[in-house]
Each structure stands twice: as C-alpha cells, then as structure tokens.
Design an enzyme around this catalytic site. Structure first.
Site, mmCIF file in Angstrom:
data_model
loop_
_atom_site.group_PDB
_atom_site.id
_atom_site.type_symbol
_atom_site.label_atom_id
_atom_site.label_comp_id
_atom_site.label_asym_id
_atom_site.label_seq_id
_atom_site.Cartn_x
_atom_site.Cartn_y
_atom_site.Cartn_z
ATOM 1 N N HIS A 8 -27.852 -13.127 22.648
ATOM 2 C CA HIS A 8 -28.750 -14.075 23.158
ATOM 3 C C HIS A 8 -30.201 -13.637 22.644
ATOM 4 O O HIS A 8 -30.700 -12.522 22.584
ATOM 5 C CB HIS A 8 -29.095 -13.792 24.720
ATOM 6 C CG HIS A 8 -27.691 -14.239 25.356
ATOM 7 N ND1 HIS A 8 -27.057 -13.591 26.402
ATOM 8 C CD2 HIS A 8 -26.700 -15.299 25.413
ATOM 9 C CE1 HIS A 8 -25.946 -14.109 26.796
ATOM 10 N NE2 HIS A 8 -25.777 -15.113 25.937
ATOM 11 N N GLU A 60 -33.422 -11.136 24.122
ATOM 12 C CA GLU A 60 -32.881 -9.913 24.423
ATOM 13 C C GLU A 60 -33.177 -9.065 23.111
ATOM 14 O O GLU A 60 -32.579 -8.391 22.672
ATOM 15 C CB GLU A 60 -31.369 -9.825 24.817
ATOM 16 C CG GLU A 60 -31.355 -10.866 25.921
ATOM 17 C CD GLU A 60 -29.903 -10.741 26.450
ATOM 18 O OE1 GLU A 60 -29.039 -10.088 25.877
ATOM 19 O OE2 GLU A 60 -29.557 -11.614 27.445
ATOM 20 N N ARG A 85 -32.861 -18.634 24.146
ATOM 21 C CA ARG A 85 -31.589 -17.909 24.419
ATOM 22 C C ARG A 85 -30.608 -18.250 23.467
ATOM 23 O O ARG A 85 -29.809 -17.234 23.041
ATOM 24 C CB ARG A 85 -31.071 -18.096 26.047
ATOM 25 C CG ARG A 85 -29.827 -17.561 26.325
ATOM 26 C CD ARG A 85 -29.390 -18.020 27.792
ATOM 27 N NE ARG A 85 -28.058 -17.600 28.168
ATOM 28 C CZ ARG A 85 -27.753 -16.497 28.883
ATOM 29 N NH1 ARG A 85 -28.346 -15.682 29.254
ATOM 30 N NH2 ARG A 85 -26.321 -16.456 29.211
ATOM 31 N N HIS A 111 -26.473 -6.171 25.759
ATOM 32 C CA HIS A 111 -27.303 -7.388 26.524
ATOM 33 C C HIS A 111 -28.315 -6.818 27.342
ATOM 34 O O HIS A 111 -28.617 -5.540 27.438
ATOM 35 C CB HIS A 111 -26.406 -8.130 27.260
ATOM 36 C CG HIS A 111 -25.443 -9.187 26.520
ATOM 37 N ND1 HIS A 111 -25.938 -10.503 26.734
ATOM 38 C CD2 HIS A 111 -24.282 -8.948 26.138
ATOM 39 C CE1 HIS A 111 -24.888 -10.995 25.941
ATOM 40 N NE2 HIS A 111 -23.933 -10.202 25.559
ATOM 41 N N GLU A 160 -25.515 -4.083 29.998
ATOM 42 C CA GLU A 160 -26.740 -4.634 30.373
ATOM 43 C C GLU A 160 -27.924 -3.732 30.350
ATOM 44 O O GLU A 160 -28.132 -2.903 31.136
ATOM 45 C CB GLU A 160 -26.596 -5.333 31.630
ATOM 46 C CG GLU A 160 -25.639 -6.507 31.431
ATOM 47 C CD GLU A 160 -26.357 -7.660 31.041
ATOM 48 O OE1 GLU A 160 -27.839 -7.943 31.008
ATOM 49 O OE2 GLU A 160 -25.760 -8.728 30.805
#
Length: 332
Positions: free
Chosen positions: A99, A102, A155, A216, A291
């Site tokens: 993405h 990020e 994104r 992520h 994450e």
C-alpha cells in the site's frame, strides 16, 4: 562514487516509462542524480532505496544478492534482496509497501536489512543466521512513487481501471473500481502481484519458505490468517504462539502493545490478502501481517521522521522473539 552510467541506469529503473515524455524522463534523472544516503532520519525515495540496495550488495557480496521480481504497470523495476549467511537454511519472505502511503514499512524494512547485516548483538546475529531472508522493500513501486510526488495518501497501484478510476488495491478482492480497495477484475490480474507469485513459485526452492510476513500500517497488531472468515487455520495455536512471542519481545523496549489474532477478528473481513495466499495456496505454514503503529499523529500513515528509528528498533526486537519461537516449534 558509483560510475555515472550505473547511477543513471539505476535512476531509470525507478522511472515511469508508460506515456512518459523524454523531457519528463530527463527531468527525473536530473532531480535524482545525487540521492541522499539512507540514515533512517527521513523517508527515502525509490531511487534512494535502490541506490542503497546496490551499495549493500557491493559491500557484502558473500552474504547479499539482489533479485528482480519484474516491472510494474508503469515500467518501474521491482527489486528485492536475499541475505544468506549459511547454506541449507529455511527461508523467510518479507514484502513491504504494497500500500503506497505506508512509507513506514519500507523505511523499517531497510532498517531490518541493515541490522541483519551489521548488528553485533548476539540475539540478532543468531536470528540473522537462522534463516535465508528474502526482502522486497517496495512492492507497489508505482503507487509509492505517486504518493511521494503527487498524493501522500495514495493507497493503490497506478493502472487505469476505466475513464473515471485509477489504481488497484494489490492486497484485496471484491469491491468496485471507484473504491480505494478495488482489487482488479480477477486474482493476480495486476503485473506486480502476478510477478510476485511467479517469483516465489519459480525463483525460490519449493518448500524452503517457512514464514511469510507482510509489513503494513497502521493498526498496531500482528495478524494470522484468515481475512475472509473467523474460522481459524489448522495451526492457529502455533501461529498465535509466534505472534505473542513477537508482541512480547517488541513491547520490552518502549512498552508498545500489539494485538494478536486473525485479520477477520482483529480488523474486519475481506479477501485477497497476501498472507492468506501464502498459507492456503502456497502452503507456507507460518504467515503473518504485521501492522506497524500510527497512533498519536494527525494522519496515522504520515508518521513524523523521528518515529522511524524507534519503530525499526522495536520491530527488530519483535523479529528476534518471533524467530526464537519459530525455532522452538521446530520449523528451523
């Protein structure tokens, strides 16, 4: 200083070739002719990441080798590196920045590479030498470049979908073209993902990968399959033991707390996540999404530069705990 022809060739690997005029290409070369050295005090561009990869390959030829997955829709090269300290080891595959917005994922991925190579801490050295490491710092190269140059919150990828929509979410399935999470018309429809799958299937010995990690941001958790159902995978207890070892080791430095669970229970249900493919299709036994944090900022994806090193350091701690748990389970 690298040979100027080599520098220009590397810059061109980071350029858009589809519909880019000669003037646009020349301006891109001029802007990037003197990339900054990565020191984890800023978020690097694709040229800076690739220049840094070249330098560590040159400086560590017995341990580090580069690989190419292929080229993106706009023609940029998708690169990765392999770190192998000893022959005959099982492997971990880490993909990052699927993405575009990020940025903390590629910044910390390069930090992990640096520490795997140069840390003199016994636990890090033991971890580094326990596995072969395949790491792709930026998978969504087109979207990443666009987020740097045009839209910080972009994104998706940059392939046009129709007259009104641009971009594919490379980590989703289902939803319409106008959505920020539009996944494309069918599985592996996008060149970035098709080439990633082909590289893993054809470029890495079958059965050698025991762990797949997707980096992520910014939910601050470690997730196992599945994303589309709350029914747990068969080895859920094993994966949770690894996830908790990661979270416990990571929290020791700054007290940062990560949640552990499946994507469907911690986040929400969706389909098309890379770790689900790695587990259910490729048969990799331990697959996770990590994450990274984003709390305490105006935008959870636009972390200030000063957060890069702390997040990188605690991520490294987490990996030490994680790989130790994997070893106890007998996978390596």
């Amino acid at each position: 200083m690298a040979n100027i022809k080599t520098v220009i060739r590397r810059i061109k690997d980071c350029m858009p070739w589809n519909n880019a005029s000669p003037m646009t290409q020349n301006l891109f070369i001029i802007r990037n002719i003197a990339p900054k050295d990565i020191d984890w005090t800023f978020y690097p561009t694709l040229v800076e990441i690739y220049t840094w990869l070249d330098s560590i390959i040159l400086q560590n030829p017995k341990v580090v080798s580069g690989f190419h997955i292929g080229r993106s829709y706009e023609g940029r090269l998708i690169r990765g590196i392999k770190l192998s300290f000893k022959r005959g080891k099982k492997a971990i595959f880490i993909e990052s920045n699927i993405h575009a917005r990020e940025w903390i994922t590629s910044a910390t991925a390069t930090y992990i590479i640096k520490e795997l190579l140069h840390s003199n801490k016994p636990d890090v050295r033991k971890m580094a030498e326990s596995l072969d490491w395949y790491i792709v710092p930026v998978l969504n190269v087109d979207g990443f470049a666009y987020s740097k140059e045009k839209d910080r919150m972009w994104r998706k990828s940059r392939r046009p979908v129709n007259a009104d929509s641009v971009g594919i979410d490379l980590n989703r399935r289902k939803v319409g073209p106008s959505s920020t999470q539009y996944p494309g018309p069918h599985p592996e429809s996008e060149p970035e993902i098709k080439q990633l799958v082909d590289f893993i299937n054809q470029g890495i010995p079958n059965g050698s990968i025991v762990m797949y990690v997707a980096l992520h941001a910014a939910a601050q958790c470690i997730l196992c399959p599945f994303t589309h159902t709350t029914t747990p995978p068969k080895n859920y207890k094993e994966m949770m033991s690894v996830a908790k070892a990661f979270a416990d080791a990571l929290s020791a430095r700054y007290g940062t707390k990560y949640k552990c669970g499946s994507s469907a229970t911690i986040l929400h249900k969706f389909s098309g996540g890379s770790k689900d493919w790695a587990y259910a299709v490729k048969g990799i036994p331990l697959t996770f999404t990590i994450e990274l944090p984003g709390r305490g900022t105006k935008s959870c994806f636009a972390l200030p530069n000063k957060r890069i090193l702390p997040i990188g350091r605690e991520l490294l701690d987490g990996f030490v705990g994680m790989i130790g748990a994997v070893k106890k389970l007998g996978y390596i």
